[in-house]
Design a protein around this motif. Structure first.
Motif, PDB file in Angstrom:
ATOM      1  N   UNK A 123       9.251  10.344  15.776  1.00  0.00           N
ATOM      2  CA  UNK A 123      10.091  10.380  14.578  1.00  0.00           C
ATOM      3  C   UNK A 123      11.112  11.513  14.677  1.00  0.00           C
ATOM      4  N   UNK A 124      12.401  11.211  14.522  1.00  0.00           N
ATOM      5  CA  UNK A 124      13.419  12.268  14.532  1.00  0.00           C
ATOM      6  C   UNK A 124      13.308  13.149  13.290  1.00  0.00           C
ATOM      7  N   UNK A 125      13.970  14.287  13.328  1.00  0.00           N
ATOM      8  CA  UNK A 125      13.974  15.179  12.164  1.00  0.00           C
ATOM      9  C   UNK A 125      14.725  14.548  10.996  1.00  0.00           C
ATOM     10  N   UNK A 126      15.748  13.787  11.286  1.00  0.00           N
ATOM     11  CA  UNK A 126      16.501  13.089  10.238  1.00  0.00           C
ATOM     12  C   UNK A 126      17.020  11.777  10.799  1.00  0.00           C
ATOM     13  N   UNK A 127      17.205  10.808   9.923  1.00  0.00           N
ATOM     14  CA  UNK A 127      17.686   9.491  10.339  1.00  0.00           C
ATOM     15  C   UNK A 127      18.056   8.711   9.088  1.00  0.00           C
ATOM     16  N   UNK A 128      18.979   7.765   9.234  1.00  0.00           N
ATOM     17  CA  UNK A 128      19.442   6.959   8.104  1.00  0.00           C
ATOM     18  C   UNK A 128      19.103   5.483   8.256  1.00  0.00           C
ATOM     19  N   UNK A 129      18.272   5.171   9.250  1.00  0.00           N
ATOM     20  CA  UNK A 129      17.785   3.813   9.411  1.00  0.00           C
ATOM     21  C   UNK A 129      16.361   3.817   9.950  1.00  0.00           C
ATOM     22  N   UNK A 130      15.593   2.810   9.601  1.00  0.00           N
ATOM     23  CA  UNK A 130      14.236   2.617  10.137  1.00  0.00           C
ATOM     24  C   UNK A 130      14.087   1.143  10.486  1.00  0.00           C
ATOM     25  N   UNK A 131      13.418   0.858  11.602  1.00  0.00           N
ATOM     26  CA  UNK A 131      13.033  -0.520  11.914  1.00  0.00           C
ATOM     27  C   UNK A 131      11.546  -0.548  12.257  1.00  0.00           C
ATOM     28  N   UNK A 132      10.918  -1.696  12.000  1.00  0.00           N
ATOM     29  CA  UNK A 132       9.506  -1.846  12.352  1.00  0.00           C
ATOM     30  C   UNK A 132       9.150  -3.326  12.481  1.00  0.00           C
ATOM     31  N   UNK A 163       5.318  -0.176   4.745  1.00  0.00           N
ATOM     32  CA  UNK A 163       6.515  -0.330   3.918  1.00  0.00           C
ATOM     33  C   UNK A 163       7.533   0.753   4.270  1.00  0.00           C
ATOM     34  N   UNK A 164       8.760   0.340   4.510  1.00  0.00           N
ATOM     35  CA  UNK A 164       9.837   1.276   4.822  1.00  0.00           C
ATOM     36  C   UNK A 164      10.873   1.203   3.705  1.00  0.00           C
ATOM     37  N   UNK A 165      11.564   2.313   3.458  1.00  0.00           N
ATOM     38  CA  UNK A 165      12.449   2.359   2.301  1.00  0.00           C
ATOM     39  C   UNK A 165      13.685   3.203   2.569  1.00  0.00           C
ATOM     40  N   UNK A 166      14.795   2.777   1.980  1.00  0.00           N
ATOM     41  CA  UNK A 166      16.050   3.522   2.015  1.00  0.00           C
ATOM     42  C   UNK A 166      16.360   4.012   0.614  1.00  0.00           C
ATOM     43  N   UNK A 167      16.757   5.268   0.517  1.00  0.00           N
ATOM     44  CA  UNK A 167      17.102   5.861  -0.771  1.00  0.00           C
ATOM     45  C   UNK A 167      18.512   5.460  -1.171  1.00  0.00           C
ATOM     46  N   UNK A 168      18.757   5.501  -2.477  1.00  0.00           N
ATOM     47  CA  UNK A 168      20.101   5.218  -2.955  1.00  0.00           C
ATOM     48  C   UNK A 168      20.312   5.743  -4.367  1.00  0.00           C
ATOM     49  N   UNK A 198       9.815 -11.662  13.004  1.00  0.00           N
ATOM     50  CA  UNK A 198       8.968 -10.917  12.055  1.00  0.00           C
ATOM     51  C   UNK A 198       9.155  -9.400  12.231  1.00  0.00           C
ATOM     52  N   UNK A 199      10.395  -9.005  12.066  1.00  0.00           N
ATOM     53  CA  UNK A 199      10.769  -7.594  12.128  1.00  0.00           C
ATOM     54  C   UNK A 199      11.663  -7.292  10.935  1.00  0.00           C
ATOM     55  N   UNK A 200      11.740  -6.022  10.577  1.00  0.00           N
ATOM     56  CA  UNK A 200      12.546  -5.655   9.424  1.00  0.00           C
ATOM     57  C   UNK A 200      13.113  -4.250   9.600  1.00  0.00           C
ATOM     58  N   UNK A 201      14.023  -3.891   8.715  1.00  0.00           N
ATOM     59  CA  UNK A 201      14.630  -2.572   8.768  1.00  0.00           C
ATOM     60  C   UNK A 201      15.222  -2.184   7.433  1.00  0.00           C
ATOM     61  N   UNK A 202      15.557  -0.916   7.305  1.00  0.00           N
ATOM     62  CA  UNK A 202      16.270  -0.414   6.130  1.00  0.00           C
ATOM     63  C   UNK A 202      17.312   0.594   6.612  1.00  0.00           C
ATOM     64  N   UNK A 249       0.845  -1.192   0.000  1.00  0.00           N
ATOM     65  CA  UNK A 249       0.000   0.000   0.000  1.00  0.00           C
ATOM     66  C   UNK A 249       0.884   1.246   0.000  1.00  0.00           C
ATOM     67  N   UNK A 250       0.866   1.995  -1.112  1.00  0.00           N
ATOM     68  CA  UNK A 250       1.721   3.176  -1.229  1.00  0.00           C
ATOM     69  C   UNK A 250       1.341   4.279  -0.245  1.00  0.00           C
ATOM     70  N   UNK A 251       0.142   4.197   0.343  1.00  0.00           N
ATOM     71  CA  UNK A 251      -0.270   5.200   1.329  1.00  0.00           C
ATOM     72  C   UNK A 251       0.323   4.919   2.708  1.00  0.00           C
ATOM     73  N   UNK A 252       0.867   3.720   2.895  1.00  0.00           N
ATOM     74  CA  UNK A 252       1.528   3.366   4.158  1.00  0.00           C
ATOM     75  C   UNK A 252       3.010   3.148   3.886  1.00  0.00           C
ATOM     76  N   UNK A 253       3.632   4.190   3.380  1.00  0.00           N
ATOM     77  CA  UNK A 253       5.017   4.116   2.911  1.00  0.00           C
ATOM     78  C   UNK A 253       5.847   5.185   3.608  1.00  0.00           C
ATOM     79  N   UNK A 254       7.019   4.792   4.125  1.00  0.00           N
ATOM     80  CA  UNK A 254       7.889   5.718   4.845  1.00  0.00           C
ATOM     81  C   UNK A 254       9.319   5.577   4.324  1.00  0.00           C
ATOM     82  N   UNK A 255       9.881   6.691   3.896  1.00  0.00           N
ATOM     83  CA  UNK A 255      11.257   6.671   3.422  1.00  0.00           C
ATOM     84  C   UNK A 255      12.171   7.402   4.414  1.00  0.00           C
TER      85      UNK A 255
END
Length: 430
Positions: free
Chosen positions: A261-270, A276-281, A295-299, A239-245
């Motif tokens: 949520x911090x103002x900036x961060x380079x990792x996410x876990x849930x 859906x969580x995403x890391x840019x590149x 059943x946990x994940x991170x980026x 679901x693109x409406x439940x998406x966090x980068x």
């Protein structure tokens, strides 16, 4: 002086009286006189729009065949589409082809806020807009004028947004089909993948076509990136409406979803399902983490600074602390990134990688040694306790250098400041 001049004529209320056409002729002549010498793009907009009166076929015929107007119209480029969204997006493409940024919009007063609302949707801060009232009234109003400029209501704004989104959905994919790279190490209880640059609607060369990040410094607006994301969600099954980068800071802070949520961060876990969580590149490494047991994940987003600061293990440690994950169970997949063939650092910065392991640096005695951030990341993960067999960084497209493969990936090193962005993403199936 404006580089592009747009003239909105759809607000015209035409009839067959010669005086009306003479007034329009004088107006267009004045615009051409003041702007044609220096502006690189003169354009007339004629289209349907929310709240506008539509020209009848007879009225259009009168404009096109009016003495003098047909000749003058040929001095302008005319864009006429069924919707304002289609018109302005077409015009934006023409402006971007010429690499123009300074734009004057000559628009009837009663349509100015409407025009601004569309522009806010389709353009970014790269563009500088100036508005001028379209003055073509003599005796007997040529334009349907209002005493006051109409304000855009919440309903009208929603209609504008829907019109823009509907139009963008209708556009064909560019540069081939949407392609998602996945890893066999990650269990089917997760939806995951790494994007390439094909299958989206971004048309600017360095952003084409599946750019997934918008900023005030780039020409891709949020609505285009959002449409690319919608297509990714549809293809991958999230679901693109439940998406966090990630909000990149090139450091090692990690946001544990559910906490502030911090103002900036380079990792996410849930461990939340359906999110859906995403890391840019775009040379930096988008890293995906998955623990099928808890059943946990991170980026994580790991550039050279983040690599040295240990962002990968910071994400691992957050999963252990928050969800009780075990080092033996965590799978780590490194997405496509710049390779040691193309990435250099000043010798002082490269020294930190050489100290980590000399194998991470080539030509260390040169002023700008070549650095392998992928190898450094693997070394740090293994030293942190991740099992070597649970780290995937070498397999087909995953190991390709982003800078060396312009047909597949975006690259800051290769393309400069106006670079596109791919992502690594993961979610837990609902």
């Amino acid at each position: 002086m404006a580089e592009a001049v747009l003239i909105d004529l759809f607000g015209l209320k035409l009839n067959s009286q010669k005086s009306y056409h003479q007034t329009l002729l004088k107006t267009l002549n004045a615009v051409q006189y003041h702007h044609a010498a220096k502006a690189k793009f003169l354009c007339i907009i004629r289209c349907g729009n929310i709240g506008c009166e539509r020209d009848s076929d007879h009225d259009n015929y009168e404009v096109e065949t009016s003495n003098g107007l047909s000749t003058l119209f040929r001095e302008f480029e005319t864009v006429s589409n069924p919707s304002m969204a289609a018109c302005l997006y077409t015009i934006k493409q023409k402006i971007d082809e010429k690499n123009l940024s300074s734009i004057k919009v000559i628009v009837p007063m009663h349509r100015k806020n409407l025009m601004k609302a569309f522009i806010d949707q389709l353009f970014t801060d790269v563009y500088n807009f100036e508005f001028e009232d379209l003055q073509v009234t003599l005796r007997g109003s040529l334009l349907k004028q209002s005493i006051e400029i109409d304000k855009i209501t919440a309903q009208e704004l929603e209609e504008i947004q829907n019109e823009v989104e509907t139009y963008l959905r209708s556009l064909p994919a560019l540069k081939g089909e949407l392609t998602i790279i996945t890893s066999p190490l990650i269990s089917d209880i997760f939806i995951h993948g790494f994007t390439t640059r094909t299958g989206g609607i971004s048309y600017i060369p360095t952003l084409s076509s599946f750019n997934l990040f918008s900023s005030s410094k780039r020409r891709d607006p949020k609505v285009v990136v959002q449409e690319n994301l919608r297509r990714l969600g549809s293809a991958a099954g999230f679901d693109a409406k439940k998406f966090y980068r990630i909000k990149t800071d090139h450091a090692n802070d990690v946001w544990v979803m559910g906490r502030k949520e911090p103002e900036s961060y380079d990792g996410i876990t849930t461990n939340q399902r359906g999110v859906t969580i995403a890391a840019l590149g775009a040379d930096c490494i988008p890293i995906v983490f998955a623990d099928p047991v808890k059943k946990a994940c991170g980026v994580a987003h790991s550039g050279w600074k983040g690599t040295l600061l240990g962002v990968a293990m910071a994400t691992v440690n957050a999963m252990i602390t928050e969800y009780g994950c075990s080092l033996d169970d965590i799978i780590v997949v490194l997405g496509p990134s710049v390779g040691p063939c193309c990435f250099t650092l000043p010798r002082d910065s490269a020294a930190a990688f050489h100290n980590l392991d000399p194998a991470c640096v080539r030509l260390f005695d040169s002023p700008d040694p070549y650095v392998d951030i992928r190898k450094a990341t693997r070394i740090l993960l293994e030293r942190g306790g991740i099992l070597p067999q649970n780290i995937q960084d070498q397999k087909q497209d995953l190991s390709l250098c982003t800078s060396c493969h312009p047909e597949k990936f975006f690259s800051h090193v290769r393309d400069g400041l106006n670079f596109g962005t791919q992502i690594g993403f993961i979610s837990i199936r609902e």
